[in-house]
Design a protein around this motif. Sequence first.
Motif, short mmCIF file in Angstrom:
data_model
loop_
_atom_site.label_atom_id
_atom_site.label_comp_id
_atom_site.label_asym_id
_atom_site.label_seq_id
_atom_site.Cartn_x
_atom_site.Cartn_y
_atom_site.Cartn_z
N ALA A 125 0.80 -1.22 0.00
CA ALA A 125 0.00 0.00 0.00
C ALA A 125 0.84 1.28 0.00
N PRO A 126 1.88 1.39 0.84
CA PRO A 126 2.65 2.64 0.83
C PRO A 126 3.30 2.94 -0.52
N ALA A 127 3.86 1.89 -1.17
CA ALA A 127 4.50 2.10 -2.47
C ALA A 127 3.47 2.50 -3.52
N GLN A 128 2.30 1.87 -3.47
CA GLN A 128 1.25 2.20 -4.43
C GLN A 128 0.74 3.62 -4.21
N ARG A 129 0.60 3.99 -2.94
CA ARG A 129 0.16 5.35 -2.62
C ARG A 129 1.16 6.37 -3.15
N ASP A 130 2.43 6.08 -2.95
CA ASP A 130 3.46 7.01 -3.42
C ASP A 130 3.47 7.12 -4.94
N SER A 131 3.20 5.99 -5.62
CA SER A 131 3.16 6.00 -7.08
C SER A 131 2.02 6.87 -7.59
N PHE A 164 -8.24 7.53 0.27
CA PHE A 164 -7.92 8.94 0.09
C PHE A 164 -6.49 9.26 0.55
N ALA A 165 -5.76 8.24 0.97
CA ALA A 165 -4.37 8.46 1.38
C ALA A 165 -3.52 8.97 0.23
N VAL A 166 -3.96 8.72 -1.01
CA VAL A 166 -3.20 9.19 -2.18
C VAL A 166 -3.12 10.71 -2.21
N ALA A 167 -4.02 11.38 -1.48
CA ALA A 167 -4.03 12.84 -1.48
C ALA A 167 -3.00 13.43 -0.53
N ASP A 168 -2.46 12.58 0.36
CA ASP A 168 -1.52 13.09 1.36
C ASP A 168 -0.24 13.61 0.71
N GLY A 169 0.12 14.82 1.06
CA GLY A 169 1.40 15.37 0.62
C GLY A 169 1.43 15.89 -0.80
N VAL A 170 0.28 15.90 -1.50
CA VAL A 170 0.24 16.43 -2.87
C VAL A 170 -0.21 17.89 -2.79
N SER A 171 0.67 18.79 -3.12
CA SER A 171 0.34 20.21 -3.02
C SER A 171 -0.59 20.64 -4.14
N ASP A 172 -1.42 21.62 -3.83
CA ASP A 172 -2.32 22.23 -4.81
C ASP A 172 -3.28 21.22 -5.43
N LEU A 173 -3.67 20.22 -4.65
CA LEU A 173 -4.59 19.18 -5.13
C LEU A 173 -6.03 19.57 -4.82
N LEU A 174 -6.93 19.29 -5.76
CA LEU A 174 -8.36 19.43 -5.53
C LEU A 174 -9.03 18.06 -5.58
N ILE A 175 -10.04 17.88 -4.74
CA ILE A 175 -10.86 16.67 -4.77
C ILE A 175 -12.25 17.09 -5.25
N GLN A 176 -12.73 16.45 -6.31
CA GLN A 176 -14.07 16.78 -6.80
C GLN A 176 -14.98 15.55 -6.69
N PRO A 177 -15.97 15.59 -5.80
CA PRO A 177 -16.94 14.49 -5.73
C PRO A 177 -17.79 14.44 -7.00
N VAL A 178 -18.08 13.23 -7.46
CA VAL A 178 -18.84 13.03 -8.69
C VAL A 178 -19.89 11.96 -8.46
N GLY A 235 -9.86 18.80 7.19
CA GLY A 235 -9.54 18.34 8.53
C GLY A 235 -9.19 16.87 8.63
N GLY A 236 -8.56 16.33 7.61
CA GLY A 236 -8.10 14.94 7.68
C GLY A 236 -8.79 14.04 6.68
N ARG A 237 -8.19 12.86 6.50
CA ARG A 237 -8.64 11.89 5.50
C ARG A 237 -10.06 11.38 5.77
N LYS A 238 -10.37 11.08 7.03
CA LYS A 238 -11.70 10.55 7.35
C LYS A 238 -12.79 11.58 7.08
#
Length: 260
Positions: A125-131, A164-178, A235-238
């Motif tokens: 999981a950590p390697a995949q998240r980083d990728s 949603f851990a893939v969003a950690d540490g990515v600057s200037d990221l937006l999440i759009q619910p669909v 306020g966090g991943r959850k």
Amino acid sequence: MTPHQRFGPAKGIAGALTTASILVPAELVLRPLAPGRKTPLPWLFHRALSRALGIRIVAHGRPARRERVLYAANHVSWADIPVLGARIPGAAFIAKSEVGGWGVVGKLADLGRTVYVERQRRLAAPAQRDSIAARLGRGDSLILFPEGTNSDGVSVLPFKSSLFAVADGVSDLLIQPVTLAYTRVNGLPVTRRNLPDLAWVGDTELMPHARALMALGTIRAEIIFHEAVSPADMGGRKALARHCETVVADGYRRLMRALG
């Protein structure tokens, strides 16, 4: 000629094969000429495939017009791929690793720059998240199905905050619910009776389900692009997962009122 006659299984399969035979070779030729650059061919392929399957798409709102967006969508059917791909140009999908081994489907996923994850291997999981984070960091936009599987179409399943851990540490990221829903078949509201032919659940094999879907006739798919948010403001991943799940589920209930 009725919509059912126009979009039967034979015509749908023929249309899908024709679409692939034209656009896939073009993608194979263009990609080496512009390595690393996005081409419009995956988007054109999804649009043409949706039409070949008899799916008419109605969008409410629009996808965020910028780089580095993670689209968080509910997941109903294999048909979600061409439907969302037709309305979100330039975005790649995050899919389970098994998809890469599905013959022609896997080859098409490869051409669409799909990111594969092995959900059963927790140590990976950590390697995949980083990728995935690296792809986002380079400016790519990705489409995530946070339910982690297909729903039965009756309601939206809980969103997994771990995805949603893939969003950690990515600057200037937006999440759009669909929100994505299949709302009408041949002009009539979808009901619990024909929903199993639209939703792809359990151990149902792909090709039999694809034939059943194409036999339905003209299908109306509706997409709601909700307001994009910044992970830093959630306020966090959850909390981010809960927000996206609530927004997407509310939209789904509005679109699927006929289910009761």
